[in-house]
Design an enzyme around this catalytic site. Structure first.
Site, mmCIF file in Angstrom:
data_model
loop_
_atom_site.group_PDB
_atom_site.id
_atom_site.type_symbol
_atom_site.label_atom_id
_atom_site.label_comp_id
_atom_site.label_asym_id
_atom_site.label_seq_id
_atom_site.Cartn_x
_atom_site.Cartn_y
_atom_site.Cartn_z
ATOM 1 N N SER A 277 -41.447 20.471 36.437
ATOM 2 C CA SER A 277 -42.027 19.592 37.442
ATOM 3 C C SER A 277 -43.203 20.311 38.090
ATOM 4 O O SER A 277 -43.184 21.527 38.234
ATOM 5 C CB SER A 277 -40.970 19.264 38.498
ATOM 6 O OG SER A 277 -41.595 18.903 39.721
ATOM 7 N N LYS A 283 -36.872 22.586 38.476
ATOM 8 C CA LYS A 283 -36.585 21.505 37.531
ATOM 9 C C LYS A 283 -36.796 21.873 36.072
ATOM 10 O O LYS A 283 -37.707 22.594 35.712
ATOM 11 C CB LYS A 283 -37.473 20.304 37.847
ATOM 12 C CG LYS A 283 -37.157 19.686 39.171
ATOM 13 C CD LYS A 283 -36.009 18.726 39.073
ATOM 14 C CE LYS A 283 -36.576 17.356 38.835
ATOM 15 N NZ LYS A 283 -35.662 16.284 38.924
ATOM 16 N N GLU A 290 -35.969 11.146 27.354
ATOM 17 C CA GLU A 290 -36.420 9.977 28.117
ATOM 18 C C GLU A 290 -37.530 9.224 27.379
ATOM 19 O O GLU A 290 -37.570 7.998 27.355
ATOM 20 C CB GLU A 290 -36.916 10.405 29.503
ATOM 21 C CG GLU A 290 -35.771 10.863 30.398
ATOM 22 C CD GLU A 290 -36.240 11.501 31.700
ATOM 23 O OE1 GLU A 290 -37.431 11.394 32.047
ATOM 24 O OE2 GLU A 290 -35.399 12.122 32.370
#
Ligand code: ARG
Length: 459
Positions: A277, A283, A290
């Site tokens: 991130s 993160k 996804e």
């Protein structure tokens, strides 16, 4: 603007019309197929005495040199040509002169494009099949290593009964195996050659359609020239099969995303397949999974689009059908990319076997087995279900597992319970007792793995 059809026109095509009509920006993708089809056509024309052997050889050489020059980048496919067919023919004439003008004898762009698309789709089916097979191999090796790795099986995303990681991966193995079956069916059904169908009604030349079909590796010629130039069923079938592959990849991705979450921690996606991130330093995101899930929509969209395009088209060829290409190319490339990346991600993913096993222990996944224990001791199943329900309630209050209850506590709820209840509801027993084929028991699982290993060797 290089067009094949200026003769009956007195005005230049409007520039906007030309651009709207042109397909070179995308159909250049099958220059190889177009040249291959033309080569077969020319060989056949010479065999039938429609061209001389010298003419044939000159055209073949010209076509061969165009292919080489495109491949090495010497010859660029540009928007100066309307479509890939015009590009090849114009360049051929440039190179070998008037003989090149004979290439299109007994042929229309309608049967030509029908052939190109079939050749392209056929090649892509082979590549897609290879990619699905690679995924299957990866899954099989995970299965082989995890016949004894316990994890919870879920229904409604609630822990249900214990299974093994091999069993869970095995479910996806079966899905992707059927996907390969679908690809093979499509290949078999579509493998007839439209070349020689002309614009719609065949031609008046003595073409040998069996011969071109054979040269191009088809099972034979198509049997109706109108159908040949207007059939895109196989494209619809392929997009449907790709949609199903994507649906499977998407479900699998969804599970990986859940399993990779901080709450589950069943798996850890390799650094090489994760992203960070820009703001949150802690993160590590499952972006690949996804994206695969997200790209599924694109492929479904292509299927819907072609179904809609085809539904109102009268026989035979209509220009609407040019719309088959971009979407199909995109769907094929998307599915290929997703398959390759997904396989890499799954193949490098770490399974946290201890977390999985602990999770299976803490969720009453052995409750059914406790009920079965009572049934084996003569209690009717409905009553057993009620008794175990009370056990679960008791455990929930005390925040313990069924395995943690003392025998006294068991017997306070039902005197049927004896010392052997612990053995009967242990994770190992719960899984190992499930021995019918298709179940997670290690023996049954080993049998399925052997069958699937054989399947991969033979297919
Ligand atoms: N670019 C066209 C297509 O993709 C090729 C066939 C053109 N035929 C025609 N009659 N205009 O469908």
């Amino acid at each position: 603007m290089a067009q094949l059809w200026g003769g009956r026109f007195t005005k230049e095509t409007d520039k906007l019309v030309y651009n709207f009509n042109a397909s070179i920006s995308f159909d250049q993708k099958f220059y190889k197929q177009d040249i291959k089809g033309s080569m077969a056509h020319v060989r056949m024309l010479a065999k039938q005495g429609i061209l001389t052997e010298e003419e044939r050889d000159e055209i073949l050489e010209g076509l061969g040199s165009i292919q080489l020059d495109v491949e090495c980048g010497k010859l660029k496919i540009t928007s100066e040509y309307e479509d890939i067919h015009s590009f090849v023919e114009a360049n051929l004439i440039d190179r070998i002169g008037d003989v090149g003008k004979k290439l299109h004898t007994g042929r229309s762009r309608n049967d030509q494009v029908a052939l190109d698309m079939k050749l392209y789709v056929r090649d892509e089916i082979t590549e897609l099949d290879d990619l699905v097979k690679k995924l299957l191999k990866t899954l099989l090796s995970i299965m082989e290593e995890n016949v004894h790795t316990f994890m919870p099986g879920f229904t409604h995303l609630q822990k249900a009964q214990p299974i093994t990681l091999a069993h869970h991966m095995g479910a996806y193995f079966e899905m992707f195996k059927r996907d390969r079956g679908r690809l093979a069916d499509i290949y078999r059904r579509m493998n007839t050659c439209p070349l020689g169908s002309g614009a719609l009604a065949g031609t008046t030349y003595p073409l040998d359609r069996e011969y071109t079909a054979e040269l191009l590796g088809f099972d034979g010629p198509t049997l109706n020239s109108m159908d040949s130039v207007s059939d895109r069923d196989y494209v619809i079938e392929l997009l449907s099969a790709l949609s199903t592959i994507m649906m499977h990849l998407s479900r699998f991705s969804e599970e990986i995303i859940i399993w990779n979450s901080n709450e589950y921690r069943f798996v850890e996606i390799d650094d090489a397949y994760s992203t960070g991130s820009s703001i949150m330093p802690q993160k590590k995101n499952p972006d690949i999974a996804e994206l695969v899930r997200g790209k599924t929509g694109r492929v479904y969209g292509a299927l819907m689009s072609i179904l809609t395009t085809m539904k109102g088209i009268p026989l035979a060829y209509n220009k609407d059908m040019q719309e088959d290409k971009e979407l199909t190319f995109d769907a094929i490339d998307t599915a290929k990319g997703c398959l390759a990346l997904f396989t890499g991600m799954v193949g490098t993913m770490k399974f946290r076997k201890d977390v999985m096993e602990n999770s299976a222990k803490n969720g009453f996944t052995n409750a059914t087995d406790a009920a079965d224990y009572l049934v084996n001791h003569g209690v009717p199943f409905r009553d057993a279900h009620g008794i175990v329900g009370r056990l679960v309630l008791y455990c929930l209050e005390k925040n313990i597992a069924l395995d943690d209850m003392s025998l006294e506590e068991y017997q306070a709820i039902s005197p049927v319970f004896q010392e052997d209840i612990y053995e009967a509801i242990s994770m190992k027993t719960c899984v190992e007792k499930r021995v019918t084929i298709g179940a997670p028991g290690p023996d049954a699982m080993e049998q399925v793995i052997a069958l699937n290993r054989k399947y991969l060797e033979e297919n």
